[in-house]
Design a protein around this motif. Structure first.
Motif, PDB file in Angstrom:
ATOM      1  N   GLN A  51       3.576  -0.344   3.829  1.00 56.29           N
ATOM      2  CA  GLN A  51       3.305  -1.065   2.597  1.00 56.29           C
ATOM      3  C   GLN A  51       1.976  -0.615   2.003  1.00 56.29           C
ATOM      4  O   GLN A  51       0.957  -0.596   2.690  1.00 56.29           O
ATOM      5  N   VAL A  52       2.016  -0.276   0.727  1.00 56.42           N
ATOM      6  CA  VAL A  52       0.800   0.008  -0.020  1.00 56.42           C
ATOM      7  C   VAL A  52       0.274  -1.338  -0.496  1.00 56.42           C
ATOM      8  O   VAL A  52       1.007  -2.138  -1.066  1.00 56.42           O
ATOM      9  N   VAL A  53      -0.995  -1.586  -0.216  1.00 56.18           N
ATOM     10  CA  VAL A  53      -1.559  -2.893  -0.541  1.00 56.18           C
ATOM     11  C   VAL A  53      -3.025  -2.723  -0.907  1.00 56.18           C
ATOM     12  O   VAL A  53      -3.699  -1.802  -0.425  1.00 56.18           O
ATOM     13  N   LYS A  54      -3.514  -3.595  -1.766  1.00 58.09           N
ATOM     14  CA  LYS A  54      -4.929  -3.553  -2.129  1.00 58.09           C
ATOM     15  C   LYS A  54      -5.769  -3.888  -0.908  1.00 58.09           C
ATOM     16  O   LYS A  54      -5.386  -4.702  -0.072  1.00 58.09           O
ATOM     17  N   ASN A  55      -6.929  -3.256  -0.820  1.00 54.41           N
ATOM     18  CA  ASN A  55      -7.802  -3.437   0.342  1.00 54.41           C
ATOM     19  C   ASN A  55      -8.206  -4.897   0.549  1.00 54.41           C
ATOM     20  O   ASN A  55      -8.225  -5.389   1.677  1.00 54.41           O
ATOM     21  N   THR A  56      -8.515  -5.594  -0.528  1.00 56.68           N
ATOM     22  CA  THR A  56      -8.923  -6.995  -0.415  1.00 56.68           C
ATOM     23  C   THR A  56      -7.794  -7.841   0.161  1.00 56.68           C
ATOM     24  O   THR A  56      -8.014  -8.674   1.050  1.00 56.68           O
ATOM     25  N   LEU A  57      -6.583  -7.607  -0.319  1.00 49.70           N
ATOM     26  CA  LEU A  57      -5.433  -8.364   0.185  1.00 49.70           C
ATOM     27  C   LEU A  57      -5.153  -8.022   1.643  1.00 49.70           C
ATOM     28  O   LEU A  57      -4.819  -8.902   2.444  1.00 49.70           O
ATOM     29  N   ALA A  58      -5.299  -6.742   1.992  1.00 53.56           N
ATOM     30  CA  ALA A  58      -5.078  -6.327   3.384  1.00 53.56           C
ATOM     31  C   ALA A  58      -6.111  -6.968   4.303  1.00 53.56           C
ATOM     32  O   ALA A  58      -5.772  -7.431   5.399  1.00 53.56           O
ATOM     33  N   ARG A  59      -7.362  -7.009   3.872  1.00 53.79           N
ATOM     34  CA  ARG A  59      -8.403  -7.661   4.684  1.00 53.79           C
ATOM     35  C   ARG A  59      -8.070  -9.129   4.932  1.00 53.79           C
ATOM     36  O   ARG A  59      -8.197  -9.617   6.054  1.00 53.79           O
TER      37      ARG A  59
END
Length: 175
Positions: A51-59
């Motif tokens: 999954q490609v995800v924004k860094n903030t959301l992944a954190r």
């Protein structure tokens, strides 16, 4: 993207990450959609979510899971690959794809809560998978009784040869 969509992405990724034994963060800058589609297909066949995800959301999603050690390392554009059972097929699939596509990079990962750098993940990819290890153990376990039976059969065969030789010698003496 509104807050509801972001919350849903965080929740889904967090649920997947809590079940995953391995999480690998990759860089995909410069890859075409066709290459990414091929990678997703290969990973899906191995039982991996990509999954490609924004860094903030992944954190936020990974923070309360075993893979929380990855949170401080997110930079640039990232995608997260999550493996659920055997970690080796995921590492092998990503390493193979990285060999074919120079723009794709394996950045870092987490194996059951332990941080792995790029070199650690490449070493993991060199290991045999779970089926190969099970076959090796089974072969070793099977060798012990097989060797015992062979040894016992040789012992009986040698005893039979000795008894046959004694019988033949007795017959020659009697004749």
């Amino acid at each position: 993207m509104n807050r509801q969509d972001k919350a849903q992405i965080i929740e889904q990724l967090s649920e997947k990450a809590s079940r995953a034994s391995i999480a690998v963060v990759t860089g995909f800058a410069g890859l075409t959609v066709e290459h990414t589609t091929v990678l997703r297909k290969d990973l899906r066949e191995s039982g991996v979510d990509f999954q490609v995800v924004k860094n903030t959301l992944a954190r936020l999603a990974l923070k309360d899971t075993d893979h929380g050690v990855l949170c401080e390392h997110f930079k640039d554009n990232c995608a997260v690959a999550l493996g659920y059972e055997d970690p080796v097929p995921l590492a092998k699939a990503l390493a193979e794809f990285a060999k074919k596509n120079k723009k794709f990079e394996i950045k870092f990962g987490s194996l059951e809560g332990r941080y792995l750098d790029e070199n650690g993940l490449k070493e993991l990819a060199k290991l045999p998978g779970k089926p190969e290890l099970l076959a090796s153990v089974l072969g070793t376990m099977n060798a012990v009784p097989t060797n015992f039976v062979g040894l016992f059969a040789n012992l009986l065969r040698n005893t039979l040869y000795a008894l046959t030789a004694i019988k033949e010698q007795k017959e020659k003496e009697a004749a």
